[in-house]
Scaffold this active site. Structure first.
Site: not given
Length: 375
Positions: A73-74
C-alpha cells in the site's frame, strides 16, 4: 499463519536477481497504474483496500496458494491489515514495511567496474524512482555524481570503504528529485560542483562545473572535457571517467533521450538536445559505457542490476539517436512528452536552495515514477 514483514531491500534483491514475486497492491487503481514496484518476473493483482473492508474471500481464487503474496500500500497500514486477513484465510502473506514510501526511498549500491590502479566505480540504483547516482573511489578518495537526498547512504558507504569524499557533482539542476549533493559536501567538507548555466537562481555557494574541467580523484580522473552537453537543461554536463565510462546525466538514457521542457523551455532547448546527441556524443569513442542518471523501465537493468550499455550500441538501437530529419526530431521530442514530474517546480526551487521543506514534505514531492525522458 504468521504475517511476514518484507523490507524494500529484500524486494530490491528479487528485482535484481530476476526472481518471481506476486504482489497484491491495495492502492487505488489510478495510483497503481501510474506507479508500481516493477520486476522482471513479478505478477500483480490490484484491488483497492476499500473493496476488501468486508473480507478477502472474493479475491482468494485470484491469489496463488503455492507462493507468498506480498501486500503493498502507500505507507504500510492498509497492507498489514490485508496481509493479516489473507493469513487468517490460510494464505502465506507478507506486507512491505513502509509501503511505496519506503520503496521510493531505497538505494541499492552495485559495483559497476574496477578502475585503473585499484579504483572502483559504484552505481546507486534507486529502483522505486529510477534514479541512478555514482561514486568513484580511488586510493583514499571518493567523488559522488548526481546524489539523491539520502545523504547518509553515501556518507556511510564511503566510511565502509575507508575513503574521504572530496568532490560532489550534479550534472545539472534536477527537477524530478531532490539532490543531496550540496548537503553531502557541507557535511564532509567536499567541493560541490554545479554547471553555472543552471545555477542562475541558486542561493548557495558552489564551484563552477565548466567545460574542460579535469578533477583528479586519487589516481583516477573524472574528466569534464569538451563535454558540455545541454538539452535537458541549458547547463547539462557529461563526464568521462577513466576513459571508459560516459556519465550522461539526463541527456541520454539506455532506451530513450532526455526531455527538454522541465524549465518550460522545450522549444528553446530542443536544438541544444539534438546538437548534443547527434554531434557532441558522436565524436566520442563508441566503446565508452554509457551510465545515465535515470532509467525508465525495468528492462533497462542488466543481469547484475546495473544500468549501463556501450555508446556504440545506443547509437544503433536507441530510437532517439536515429531520427535523421531535424523537424521530425523536434516534433518527436516536443509532441511525445509524458506528464511532468510530480512537484517539479517546487523540486527545482529546493535544489536552488530557495525553499527548505521538511523530510515528509520532500518525500511527498518525490512520490511517483521517474519522468525525465521523452517517450
Amino acid at each position: 499463519m504468521t504475517v511476514n514483514k518484507w523490507t524494500a531491500a529484500q524486494v530490491a534483491r528479487k528485482v535484481i536477481e530476476n526472481k518471481e514475486l506476486f504482489i497484491l497492491d491495495v492502492r487505488n487503481k489510478n495510483d497503481f497504474d501510474d506507479w508500481k514496484i516493477e520486476g522482471h518476473q513479478f505478477e500483480y493483482l490490484n484491488i483497492p483496500y476499500f473493496e476488501l473492508l468486508d473480507g478477502v474471500e472474493e479475491i482468494l481464487p485470484k491469489l496463488p496458494t503455492d507462493k507468498e503474496v506480498l501486500v503493498v500500500c502507500a505507507k504500510e497500514g492498509s497492507s498489514v491489515m490485508v496481509a493479516e486477513m489473507l493469513s487468517d484465510a490460510g494464505l502465506d502473506a507478507a506486507y512491505l514495511e513502509g509501503g511505496m514510501k519506503s520503496w521510493s526511498m531505497y538505494l541499492e549500491p552495485i559495483k559497476v567496474a574496477d578502475l585503473a590502479d585499484g579504483g572502483e566505480l559504484y552505481q546507486f540504483v534507486r529502483l522505486g524512482k529510477g534514479c541512478l547516482s555514482y561514486m568513484v573511489i580511488s586510493e583514499n578518495e571518493a567523488a559522488i555524481i548526481d546524489a539523491v537526498r539520502f545523504t547518509d547512504v553515501f556518507i556511510n558507504f564511503a566510511k565502509e570503504k575507508g575513503v574521504e569524499i572530496k568532490h560532489v557533482f550534479d550534472t545539472h539542476l534536477h527537477a524530478d528529485h531532490i539532490s543531496g549533493g550540496r548537503h553531502i559536501a557541507a557535511e564532509t567538507g567536499a567541493t560541490y560542483y554545479l554547471p553555472p548555466k543552471d545555477a542562475g537562481e541558486v542561493v548557495y555557494e558552489y564551484t563552477a562545473l565548466t567545460d574542460g574541467l579535469t578533477v583528479q580523484i586519487g589516481s583516477a580522473k573524472i574528466e569534464v572535457n569538451a563535454l558540455y552537453s545541454p538539452g535537458h537543461t541549458i547547463g547539462s554536463t557529461s563526464f568521462v571517467i577513466d576513459n571508459k565510462f560516459l556519465l550522461t546525466g539526463d541527456i541520454l538514457f539506455i532506451d530513450s533521450i532526455g526531455r527538454p521542457d522541465l524549465a518550460g523551455l522545450a522549444d528553446d532547448w530542443v536544438g541544444d538536445l539534438r546538437e548534443t546527441l547527434y554531434t557532441r556524443y558522436r565524436k566520442l569513442a563508441e566503446d565508452l559505457i554509457v551510465l545515465p542518471a535515470h532509467f525508465m523501465i525495468i528492462d533497462e537493468l542488466n543481469e547484475d542490476g546495473t544500468v549501463a550499455k556501450p555508446l556504440g550500441d545506443l547509437l544503433k538501437e536507441n530510437h532517439g539517436l536515429n531520427i535523421e530529419d531535424e523537424q521530425e526530431f523536434r516534433s518527436t521530442v516536443t509532441d511525445n512528452l509524458p506528464p511532468q514530474p510530480n512537484a517539479h517546480v517546487q523540486i527545482r526551487q529546493v535544489n536552488m536552495g530557495k525553499i527548505t521543506p521538511n523530510n515528509d514534505e520532500q518525500t511527498e514531492m518525490e512520490i511517483g515514477p521517474n519522468r525525465c525522458a521523452v517517450r
